[in-house]
Design a protein around this motif. Structure first.
Motif, mmCIF file in Angstrom:
data_model
loop_
_atom_site.group_PDB
_atom_site.id
_atom_site.type_symbol
_atom_site.label_atom_id
_atom_site.label_comp_id
_atom_site.label_asym_id
_atom_site.label_seq_id
_atom_site.Cartn_x
_atom_site.Cartn_y
_atom_site.Cartn_z
ATOM 1 N N PRO A 39 25.864 -12.128 -6.657
ATOM 2 C CA PRO A 39 26.281 -10.720 -6.620
ATOM 3 C C PRO A 39 27.834 -10.377 -7.218
ATOM 4 O O PRO A 39 27.773 -9.528 -7.931
ATOM 5 C CB PRO A 39 25.782 -10.196 -5.344
ATOM 6 C CG PRO A 39 25.183 -11.291 -4.547
ATOM 7 C CD PRO A 39 25.499 -12.358 -5.416
ATOM 8 N N ILE A 40 28.497 -11.089 -6.871
ATOM 9 C CA ILE A 40 29.951 -10.828 -6.893
ATOM 10 C C ILE A 40 30.225 -10.965 -8.490
ATOM 11 O O ILE A 40 31.020 -10.345 -9.333
ATOM 12 C CB ILE A 40 30.887 -11.856 -5.978
ATOM 13 C CG1 ILE A 40 30.806 -11.390 -4.585
ATOM 14 C CG2 ILE A 40 32.297 -11.351 -6.819
ATOM 15 C CD1 ILE A 40 31.517 -12.391 -3.890
ATOM 16 N N ALA A 46 29.564 -7.539 -15.036
ATOM 17 C CA ALA A 46 29.405 -5.927 -15.694
ATOM 18 C C ALA A 46 30.733 -5.161 -15.950
ATOM 19 O O ALA A 46 30.939 -4.287 -16.841
ATOM 20 C CB ALA A 46 28.630 -5.211 -14.622
ATOM 21 N N MET A 47 31.703 -5.446 -15.221
ATOM 22 C CA MET A 47 33.005 -4.735 -15.146
ATOM 23 C C MET A 47 33.762 -5.236 -16.472
ATOM 24 O O MET A 47 34.338 -4.529 -17.354
ATOM 25 C CB MET A 47 33.820 -4.950 -13.930
ATOM 26 C CG MET A 47 35.108 -4.182 -14.053
ATOM 27 S SD MET A 47 36.257 -4.316 -12.602
ATOM 28 C CE MET A 47 36.554 -6.361 -12.648
ATOM 29 N N THR A 48 33.773 -6.621 -16.569
ATOM 30 C CA THR A 48 34.237 -7.104 -17.960
ATOM 31 C C THR A 48 33.723 -6.641 -19.225
ATOM 32 O O THR A 48 34.343 -6.318 -20.237
ATOM 33 C CB THR A 48 34.060 -8.584 -17.919
ATOM 34 O OG1 THR A 48 34.518 -9.156 -16.686
ATOM 35 C CG2 THR A 48 34.701 -9.162 -19.081
ATOM 36 N N THR A 52 35.482 -4.429 -21.917
ATOM 37 C CA THR A 52 35.689 -4.762 -23.093
ATOM 38 C C THR A 52 35.158 -3.625 -24.087
ATOM 39 O O THR A 52 35.652 -3.481 -25.349
ATOM 40 C CB THR A 52 34.835 -6.094 -23.404
ATOM 41 O OG1 THR A 52 35.043 -6.976 -22.366
ATOM 42 C CG2 THR A 52 35.014 -6.490 -24.908
ATOM 43 N N ALA A 53 34.140 -3.015 -23.858
ATOM 44 C CA ALA A 53 33.555 -1.911 -24.512
ATOM 45 C C ALA A 53 34.619 -0.865 -24.726
ATOM 46 O O ALA A 53 34.812 -0.271 -25.926
ATOM 47 C CB ALA A 53 32.049 -1.279 -23.960
ATOM 48 N N LYS A 54 35.276 -0.284 -23.637
ATOM 49 C CA LYS A 54 36.443 0.622 -23.735
ATOM 50 C C LYS A 54 37.580 0.002 -24.420
ATOM 51 O O LYS A 54 38.065 0.951 -25.206
ATOM 52 C CB LYS A 54 36.799 0.935 -22.229
ATOM 53 C CG LYS A 54 35.799 1.585 -21.606
ATOM 54 C CD LYS A 54 36.205 1.710 -20.102
ATOM 55 C CE LYS A 54 35.291 2.500 -19.058
ATOM 56 N NZ LYS A 54 35.830 2.636 -17.777
ATOM 57 N N ILE A 55 37.992 -0.953 -24.235
ATOM 58 C CA ILE A 55 39.076 -1.443 -25.077
ATOM 59 C C ILE A 55 38.645 -1.527 -26.771
ATOM 60 O O ILE A 55 39.340 -0.895 -27.519
ATOM 61 C CB ILE A 55 39.350 -2.830 -24.719
ATOM 62 C CG1 ILE A 55 40.178 -2.881 -23.289
ATOM 63 C CG2 ILE A 55 40.468 -3.555 -25.867
ATOM 64 C CD1 ILE A 55 40.355 -4.122 -22.864
#
Length: 76
Positions: A39-40, A46-48, A52-55
């Motif tokens: 889970p971690i 998902a956060m990565t 990456t999409a935002k950058i």
């Protein structure tokens, strides 16, 4: 009209299926990726992905603004 030898064409048909089965058994070349199961690690992946999409989106916005601000040039 067929030119050349025609003998033995039917005998080669049996070998083709063996080669196809052998090549299908081998794994493909390249980088292998197995998605995380803990889970971690799922949350971290998902956060990565979202970061990456935002950058990438912000970089594309900067490129568009730089391209539209003046005359056409080669951008780096």
């Amino acid at each position: 009209m067929v030119q050349g030898k025609t003998k033995g064409l039917q005998a080669k048909g049996g070998n083709a299926s063996r080669h196809a089965a052998k090549s299908a058994a081998n794994t493909k070349k390249g980088k292998k990726y197995a998605p995380p199961k803990q889970p971690i690690l799922v949350k971290q992946a998902a956060m990565t992905k979202s970061l990456t999409a935002k950058i990438n989106k912000s970089i594309e916005r900067q490129m568009v603004s730089a391209a539209s601000s003046g005359k056409l040039t080669i951008m780096k």
